[in-house]
Design an enzyme around this catalytic site. Sequence first.
Site, PDB file in Angstrom:
ATOM      1  N   LYS A  19       1.118  -1.404  -0.149  1.00  0.00           N
ATOM      2  CA  LYS A  19       0.009  -0.297   0.203  1.00  0.00           C
ATOM      3  C   LYS A  19       0.547   1.152  -0.158  1.00  0.00           C
ATOM      4  O   LYS A  19       0.413   2.318  -0.744  1.00  0.00           O
ATOM      5  CB  LYS A  19      -0.808  -0.299   1.286  1.00  0.00           C
ATOM      6  CG  LYS A  19      -1.442   1.142   1.398  1.00  0.00           C
ATOM      7  CD  LYS A  19      -2.715   1.787   3.180  1.00  0.00           C
ATOM      8  CE  LYS A  19      -1.342   1.468   3.867  1.00  0.00           C
ATOM      9  NZ  LYS A  19      -1.251   2.592   4.509  1.00  0.00           N
ATOM     10  N   ASN A  20       2.328   1.112   1.098  1.00  0.00           N
ATOM     11  CA  ASN A  20       2.480   2.398   1.112  1.00  0.00           C
ATOM     12  C   ASN A  20       3.521   3.127  -0.173  1.00  0.00           C
ATOM     13  O   ASN A  20       3.753   4.133   0.061  1.00  0.00           O
ATOM     14  CB  ASN A  20       3.151   2.515   2.353  1.00  0.00           C
ATOM     15  CG  ASN A  20       2.271   2.433   3.762  1.00  0.00           C
ATOM     16  OD1 ASN A  20       0.961   3.000   3.393  1.00  0.00           O
ATOM     17  ND2 ASN A  20       2.986   2.304   5.018  1.00  0.00           N
ATOM     18  N   CYS A  64      -4.850  13.162  13.244  1.00  0.00           N
ATOM     19  CA  CYS A  64      -4.684  11.886  13.264  1.00  0.00           C
ATOM     20  C   CYS A  64      -4.775  11.542  14.536  1.00  0.00           C
ATOM     21  O   CYS A  64      -4.147  11.141  15.786  1.00  0.00           O
ATOM     22  CB  CYS A  64      -3.572  11.251  12.046  1.00  0.00           C
ATOM     23  SG  CYS A  64      -2.759   9.428  12.349  1.00  0.00           S
ATOM     24  N   ARG A  77       1.687  14.419  13.664  1.00  0.00           N
ATOM     25  CA  ARG A  77       2.218  14.580  11.857  1.00  0.00           C
ATOM     26  C   ARG A  77       2.385  15.114  11.282  1.00  0.00           C
ATOM     27  O   ARG A  77       1.539  16.087  10.326  1.00  0.00           O
ATOM     28  CB  ARG A  77       0.879  13.236  11.929  1.00  0.00           C
ATOM     29  CG  ARG A  77       1.286  11.767  12.443  1.00  0.00           C
ATOM     30  CD  ARG A  77       0.706  11.032  11.405  1.00  0.00           C
ATOM     31  NE  ARG A  77       0.770  10.227  10.655  1.00  0.00           N
ATOM     32  CZ  ARG A  77       0.519   9.448   9.410  1.00  0.00           C
ATOM     33  NH1 ARG A  77      -0.319   8.980   9.769  1.00  0.00           N
ATOM     34  NH2 ARG A  77       0.596   8.497   8.382  1.00  0.00           N
ATOM     35  N   ASP A 107       6.448  19.579   8.902  1.00  0.00           N
ATOM     36  CA  ASP A 107       7.756  21.243   8.624  1.00  0.00           C
ATOM     37  C   ASP A 107       8.433  20.838   7.648  1.00  0.00           C
ATOM     38  O   ASP A 107       8.658  21.403   7.599  1.00  0.00           O
ATOM     39  CB  ASP A 107       7.766  21.489  10.086  1.00  0.00           C
ATOM     40  CG  ASP A 107       8.571  19.943  10.974  1.00  0.00           C
ATOM     41  OD1 ASP A 107       7.436  18.700  10.478  1.00  0.00           O
ATOM     42  OD2 ASP A 107       9.224  20.276  11.834  1.00  0.00           O
ATOM     43  N   LEU A 108       8.783  19.691   7.705  1.00  0.00           N
ATOM     44  CA  LEU A 108      10.208  18.838   6.654  1.00  0.00           C
ATOM     45  C   LEU A 108       9.643  19.395   5.886  1.00  0.00           C
ATOM     46  O   LEU A 108      10.858  19.262   4.449  1.00  0.00           O
ATOM     47  CB  LEU A 108      10.791  17.127   7.398  1.00  0.00           C
ATOM     48  CG  LEU A 108      11.056  17.198   8.580  1.00  0.00           C
ATOM     49  CD1 LEU A 108      10.930  15.476   9.310  1.00  0.00           C
ATOM     50  CD2 LEU A 108      11.991  18.313   9.725  1.00  0.00           C
ATOM     51  N   ASP A 110       4.983   0.248  12.211  1.00  0.00           N
ATOM     52  CA  ASP A 110       3.540  -0.469  11.487  1.00  0.00           C
ATOM     53  C   ASP A 110       3.251  -2.386  12.155  1.00  0.00           C
ATOM     54  O   ASP A 110       1.925  -2.494  12.052  1.00  0.00           O
ATOM     55  CB  ASP A 110       3.235  -0.591  10.381  1.00  0.00           C
ATOM     56  CG  ASP A 110       3.338   1.019   9.596  1.00  0.00           C
ATOM     57  OD1 ASP A 110       2.650   2.013   9.970  1.00  0.00           O
ATOM     58  OD2 ASP A 110       4.825   1.517   8.987  1.00  0.00           O
ATOM     59  N   ARG A 118      -8.377  -0.390   4.808  1.00  0.00           N
ATOM     60  CA  ARG A 118      -7.569   0.266   4.124  1.00  0.00           C
ATOM     61  C   ARG A 118      -5.910   0.428   3.706  1.00  0.00           C
ATOM     62  O   ARG A 118      -5.838   0.298   2.929  1.00  0.00           O
ATOM     63  CB  ARG A 118      -7.550   1.867   5.094  1.00  0.00           C
ATOM     64  CG  ARG A 118      -8.034   2.799   5.494  1.00  0.00           C
ATOM     65  CD  ARG A 118      -7.715   3.478   6.457  1.00  0.00           C
ATOM     66  NE  ARG A 118      -7.280   4.754   5.990  1.00  0.00           N
ATOM     67  CZ  ARG A 118      -6.758   5.712   5.726  1.00  0.00           C
ATOM     68  NH1 ARG A 118      -8.277   6.341   6.690  1.00  0.00           N
ATOM     69  NH2 ARG A 118      -6.460   6.612   5.505  1.00  0.00           N
TER      70      ARG A 118
HETATM   71  N1  EPU Z   1       7.178  13.843  11.295  1.00  0.00           N
HETATM   72  C1  EPU Z   1       7.463  15.566  11.446  1.00  0.00           C
HETATM   73  N2  EPU Z   1       7.958  16.676  10.386  1.00  0.00           N
HETATM   74  C2  EPU Z   1       7.535  16.214   9.514  1.00  0.00           C
HETATM   75  C3  EPU Z   1       7.146  15.154   8.941  1.00  0.00           C
HETATM   76  C4  EPU Z   1       7.122  14.117  10.381  1.00  0.00           C
HETATM   77  O1  EPU Z   1       7.890  16.085  12.600  1.00  0.00           O
HETATM   78  O2  EPU Z   1       7.525  16.942   8.379  1.00  0.00           O
HETATM   79  C5  EPU Z   1       7.023  12.776  12.030  1.00  0.00           C
HETATM   80  C6  EPU Z   1       6.096  12.452  12.324  1.00  0.00           C
HETATM   81  O3  EPU Z   1       5.239  13.557  13.083  1.00  0.00           O
HETATM   82  C7  EPU Z   1       5.911  10.824  12.291  1.00  0.00           C
HETATM   83  C8  EPU Z   1       7.282  10.941  11.893  1.00  0.00           C
HETATM   84  O4  EPU Z   1       8.104  12.105  11.858  1.00  0.00           O
HETATM   85  O5  EPU Z   1       5.931  10.987  13.491  1.00  0.00           O
HETATM   86  C9  EPU Z   1       7.567   9.694  10.808  1.00  0.00           C
HETATM   87  O6  EPU Z   1       6.762  10.612   9.908  1.00  0.00           O
HETATM   88  P1  EPU Z   1       6.512  10.250   8.802  1.00  0.00           P
HETATM   89  O7  EPU Z   1       6.738  11.291   7.870  1.00  0.00           O
HETATM   90  O8  EPU Z   1       7.680   8.804   8.412  1.00  0.00           O
HETATM   91  O9  EPU Z   1       5.375   9.152   8.195  1.00  0.00           O
HETATM   92  P2  EPU Z   1       4.510   8.822   6.543  1.00  0.00           P
HETATM   93  O10 EPU Z   1       5.193   9.322   5.832  1.00  0.00           O
HETATM   94  O11 EPU Z   1       3.680  10.445   6.998  1.00  0.00           O
HETATM   95  C10 EPU Z   1       4.235   6.817   6.216  1.00  0.00           C
HETATM   96  C11 EPU Z   1       3.716   5.374   6.283  1.00  0.00           C
HETATM   97  C12 EPU Z   1       3.324   5.713   7.708  1.00  0.00           C
HETATM   98  C13 EPU Z   1       4.457   4.880   8.783  1.00  0.00           C
HETATM   99  C14 EPU Z   1       5.579   5.854   8.423  1.00  0.00           C
HETATM  100  C15 EPU Z   1       6.264   4.985   8.843  1.00  0.00           C
HETATM  101  C16 EPU Z   1       2.457   5.592   4.021  1.00  0.00           C
HETATM  102  C17 EPU Z   1       0.776   6.864   3.560  1.00  0.00           C
HETATM  103  N3  EPU Z   1       2.294   5.818   5.908  1.00  0.00           N
HETATM  104  O12 EPU Z   1       3.443   8.036   6.415  1.00  0.00           O
HETATM  105  O13 EPU Z   1       2.059   3.922   7.118  1.00  0.00           O
HETATM  106  O14 EPU Z   1       3.823   4.577   9.982  1.00  0.00           O
HETATM  107  O15 EPU Z   1       5.384   6.084   7.080  1.00  0.00           O
HETATM  108  O16 EPU Z   1       6.869   4.486   9.463  1.00  0.00           O
HETATM  109  O17 EPU Z   1       3.174   5.572   3.122  1.00  0.00           O
HETATM  110  C18 EPU Z   1       0.276   2.849   8.465  1.00  0.00           C
HETATM  111  O18 EPU Z   1       0.294   2.056   6.471  1.00  0.00           O
HETATM  112  O19 EPU Z   1      -0.490   2.137   8.532  1.00  0.00           O
HETATM  113  C19 EPU Z   1       1.022   3.984   8.386  1.00  0.00           C
HETATM  114  C20 EPU Z   1       0.291   4.536   9.048  1.00  0.00           C
END
Ligand code: EPU
Length: 436
Positions: free
Chosen positions: A40-41, A134, A139, A142-143, A325, A417
Amino acid sequence: MKTEVTRLDPPARPEAEEQERIIIHGGKPLNGSVQISGAKNAVLKMMAAALLTKGVSVLRNVPNLTDVQMMGDVIAHLGAKVTVKNNEVIIDSTKVEEVEAPYELVSQLRASFVVLGPLLARFGQAKVSLPGGCAIGERRIDLHERGLKLLGAEVKIEHGYVYANAAKLVGSRIYLDRPSNGATENIMMAAVLAEGQTIIENAAQDPEIVNLADFINAMGGKIHGAGTYQMTIDGVKPSKLHGATFDTIPDRLEAGSFMLAVMATTGNITVTGVNPHHLYSLISKMTEMGAEVSIYAPDTLKVKISGKPLATDITTLPYPAFPTDLQSPVMAILAASEGTSIITETIYENRFMQAGELRRMGADVALKGNVAVIKGVPQLTGAEVKSSDLRAGAALIIAGLGAQGITEVSGLRHIDRGYENIVEKFTGLGAEIFRR
Ligand code: EPU
């Protein structure tokens, strides 16, 4: 603008979904073979990447999931023609003209926020809704914001939307404070069409990032180092990009969920269509917990356990460490293991939502901040429980498979999902499980 999405199934009505349950009669050992679906991801991000150019892309090994359907809705809204059939998604992005992804769509699927990078790259502008709150954590974005600014974009957040504009994007060296998947993806996709070279330091190294980068390279992009902490993206001219046909990698999180499920109830299963390299952290922990996990073929794992699982300590960290996850599913196993385990969750602030539900099944879990102390009990007992997010839902099903008596899991929209045919797959392994 006319858009078209061919759905696999009509979406269920919300009220019908809320009443639906997965019912599990626990205690049946799992035996047999299960085929893992596409990730999925990875596929959600590749669907966004298809927006980078005018052309037709075909993604294969795509799971039939509501998240995939919703991503189809988002890119169809932007003008893509999306056809989903036979585990393939065909995306014709020729007529994409819209640069706004509205709240009604993005709030349904936070992953769709990654259309920001491709839209900005292709059109020099994008307006994408902030996904909002969420269940599992803050989530932040900022990055994403900082990275796009370093590429020369003007980025502002107003009225719940991110507005990004750039007359031209120029390659830059971008260090991420943490290896965020979403930020790595958005920055990488924006940089594909930037002038010059972009280097992302401390990039996310997950296999799904590698799959995305490989797809973009098949489209004519120039990305190196995906899967390491430092990625290099050499910008190309828009005319160099074209549609591509590409395979989605296996879903390591679905695979991990089935591997852990055997430990709930004993058994001996073969997991096919996996990449064992993506699962070393889990294999190592499962071995510590008393399972026998062997690589039977390059895409096949065998998992066997005959006794009660043993306690262990786990810390979630970015890939290649133990994935957040799989934290909820592994807690379901540790809840009925021999001894006391400690789980430290470092990725999300609030990802222990399953703990309260597991307690309803007799688990002894104490939470303090991002640490969970789990004292293994002799056996969980079936109960009515509710899934609060995708992985918590998987954890409750796994707990139910090992519990004595009947477990009824509600909140199935979360499970749908991310797990394709989960009931059918567990039935194929000998579980007594059905949907009502
Ligand atoms: N974060 C920040 N600032 C940012 C971006 C992220 O502080 O600008 C923090 C987030 O708040 C979080 C952490 O960094 O605490 C990790 O966030 P990341 O951006 O890596 O996660 P994501 O891209 O939003 C994806 C997966 C998630 C998985 C995470 C971590 C998808 C659609 N989602 O989320 O998957 O948990 O990476 O590996 O790819 C799931 O499949 O159930 C799921 C939630």
